[in-house]
Each structure stands twice: as structure tokens, then as C-alpha cells.
Design an enzyme around this catalytic site. Structure first.
Site, PDB file in Angstrom:
ATOM      1  N   ASP A 183      64.352 106.464  50.130  1.00  0.00           N
ATOM      2  CA  ASP A 183      62.539 107.194  49.560  1.00  0.00           C
ATOM      3  C   ASP A 183      62.735 108.990  49.656  1.00  0.00           C
ATOM      4  OD1 ASP A 183      61.072 107.949  52.386  1.00  0.00           O
ATOM      5  OD2 ASP A 183      62.506 106.158  52.402  1.00  0.00           O
ATOM      6  N   ASN A 241      65.616 106.022  61.674  1.00  0.00           N
ATOM      7  CA  ASN A 241      65.609 106.734  62.554  1.00  0.00           C
ATOM      8  C   ASN A 241      67.891 106.493  61.957  1.00  0.00           C
ATOM      9  OD1 ASN A 241      64.031 107.860  62.142  1.00  0.00           O
ATOM     10  ND2 ASN A 241      63.430 107.782  63.920  1.00  0.00           N
ATOM     11  N   HIS A 288      58.326 103.630  52.935  1.00  0.00           N
ATOM     12  CA  HIS A 288      59.609 104.113  53.636  1.00  0.00           C
ATOM     13  C   HIS A 288      61.199 102.689  53.161  1.00  0.00           C
ATOM     14  CE1 HIS A 288      61.482 107.478  55.573  1.00  0.00           C
ATOM     15  NE2 HIS A 288      61.417 106.854  57.023  1.00  0.00           N
ATOM     16  N   ASN A 311      64.571 111.710  57.916  1.00  0.00           N
ATOM     17  CA  ASN A 311      65.602 110.991  59.383  1.00  0.00           C
ATOM     18  C   ASN A 311      66.765 110.175  58.881  1.00  0.00           C
ATOM     19  OD1 ASN A 311      64.208 112.688  60.573  1.00  0.00           O
ATOM     20  ND2 ASN A 311      62.470 111.622  61.208  1.00  0.00           N
ATOM     21  N   TYR A 370      56.647  96.593  58.344  1.00  0.00           N
ATOM     22  CA  TYR A 370      57.169  97.493  57.353  1.00  0.00           C
ATOM     23  C   TYR A 370      57.304  96.989  55.723  1.00  0.00           C
ATOM     24  CZ  TYR A 370      57.511  99.929  62.219  1.00  0.00           C
ATOM     25  OH  TYR A 370      57.510 100.278  63.012  1.00  0.00           O
TER      26      TYR A 370
END
Length: 187
Positions: free
Chosen positions: A90, A65, A17, A111, A12
């Protein structure tokens, strides 16, 4: 305390994100504040005095999340009041590279913010939003967009936004959030 939101791990690292992580990384490097994992804690943390005030930089290791899971342990560890919390994340609601500072607002479907609001039971904390824009087509997947890597043009815009965000955070330490909010929100 600056809490940058993102997802941990190499998979990631370069995704849209992770804009909140990028701001923490920028400040960590610029101010020489190592941000490291505290033994068995679900976050990375670094602290240092910056022209007087103590600055804490943090990154959750819980995935986006579940970002709210780190709030209580971080506030307890750092002894910072909730009023000092600045969450950097973001947003799809701004074009790539645009930043906005808000004192309070809803999660707007983010989230990570939903998790933090649920953990705190309040929306009363500052947020610094970094625009990543929406998927290019009306049928584009939001999940694929936020977990995708920025285009070359977006990368350039986001790099500038990360630097502006880092500088805005430093000005908040000196001038307070209202002055900085008035400055960056009118651009």
C-alpha cells in the site's frame, strides 16, 4: 517472486495496510496456486509455472515492520534472483485505487519497505504500489488510517486496483516490467 506485504491474522485481514496480501490472494485464487505456511518458516509460499515461467507468491508472517526478515530465506528457498523480486504494498501517496510500478525508489516512510531495504542493503527491487490515500483530515492518524478498514467507496476502488495489479503482474511475466510500467504508470 511476488511478495505481498501486510499483517497476518484476522484482526488485520481487512485493513488498508494489507493491500499487498490482497494481491497475492487474488493471484493465488485466479491461478490456483495454494499459498501455505512452510513448516516453521516466517512466511507463506506458493509456486507454480504460469505459461512457462515459474511464479512464486509469498506473504510474510512477521508483521509489516519486520517484512525484511523473510527476504533471505525466501530467496534461498525459491532460488530466485533479487532482480525477480516484486514487492506489492500500500501507499499513502496515491489516491485509493491508483496503482504504480517502480523499479527502484526509497521507502517513502513505509515501514515494510524500510525493513526490506535494510535486509537487502539496496533499493534495487521492483515495487507495485496500491494507493490507499491519506487520512481524511489533516489531524488524522496515519496509523489509524492504514490499520483501518476502507470505506465502501474505497473498497470498490481497491477491489478494482487489486484485479488490475494481478493482471499487471501476469503481463510482467509475458512482456517484462518496462512495457507494463509504461502502461500502468501513465494512467
Amino acid at each position: 517472486m511476488v511478495l505481498g506485504l501486510g499483517n497476518p491474522g484476522a484482526r488485520y485481514r481487512l485493513t488498508r495496510h494489507n493491500a499487498g496480501f490482497w494481491v497475492v490472494d487474488y493471484l493465488s485464487e485466479a491461478l490456483q496456486i495454494p499459498v501455505k505456511r512452510t513448516f516453521l518458516k516466517p512466511y507463506q509460499l506458493g509456486m507454480k509455472r504460469v505459461n512457462g515461467p515459474l511464479l512464486a507468491l509469498a506473504k510474510p508472517l512477521t508483521y509489516m515492520n519486520r517484512s525484511g526478515q523473510v527476504i533471505e530465506p525466501l530467496l534461498k528457498k525459491t532460488a530466485f534472483p533479487l532482480s525477480s523480486l516484486l514487492v506489492v504494498c500500500d501507499t499513502l501517496d496515491l489516491p485509493p485505487g491508483i496503482i504504480r510500478l517502480r523499479r527502484r525508489c526509497s521507502s517513502a516512510g513505509h515501514n515494510g519497505l524500510k525493513s526490506i531495504i535494510a535486509a537487502l542493503q539496496t533499493e534495487e527491487f521492483m515495487r507495485l504500489y496500491i494507493g490507499i490515500g491519506r487520512p481524511p483530515t489533516s489531524g488524522g492518524s496515519v496509523v489509524e488510517h492504514v490499520l483501518g478498514e476502507p470505506t465502501d467507496i474505497e473498497q470498490s476502488l481497491l477491489k478494482e486496483a487489486i484485479e488490475r495489479s494481478g493482471q499487471a503482474i501476469l503481463r510482467i511475466l509475458d512482456q517484462g516490467p518496462e512495457a507494463v510500467m509504461n502502461e500502468i504508470n501513465r494512467k
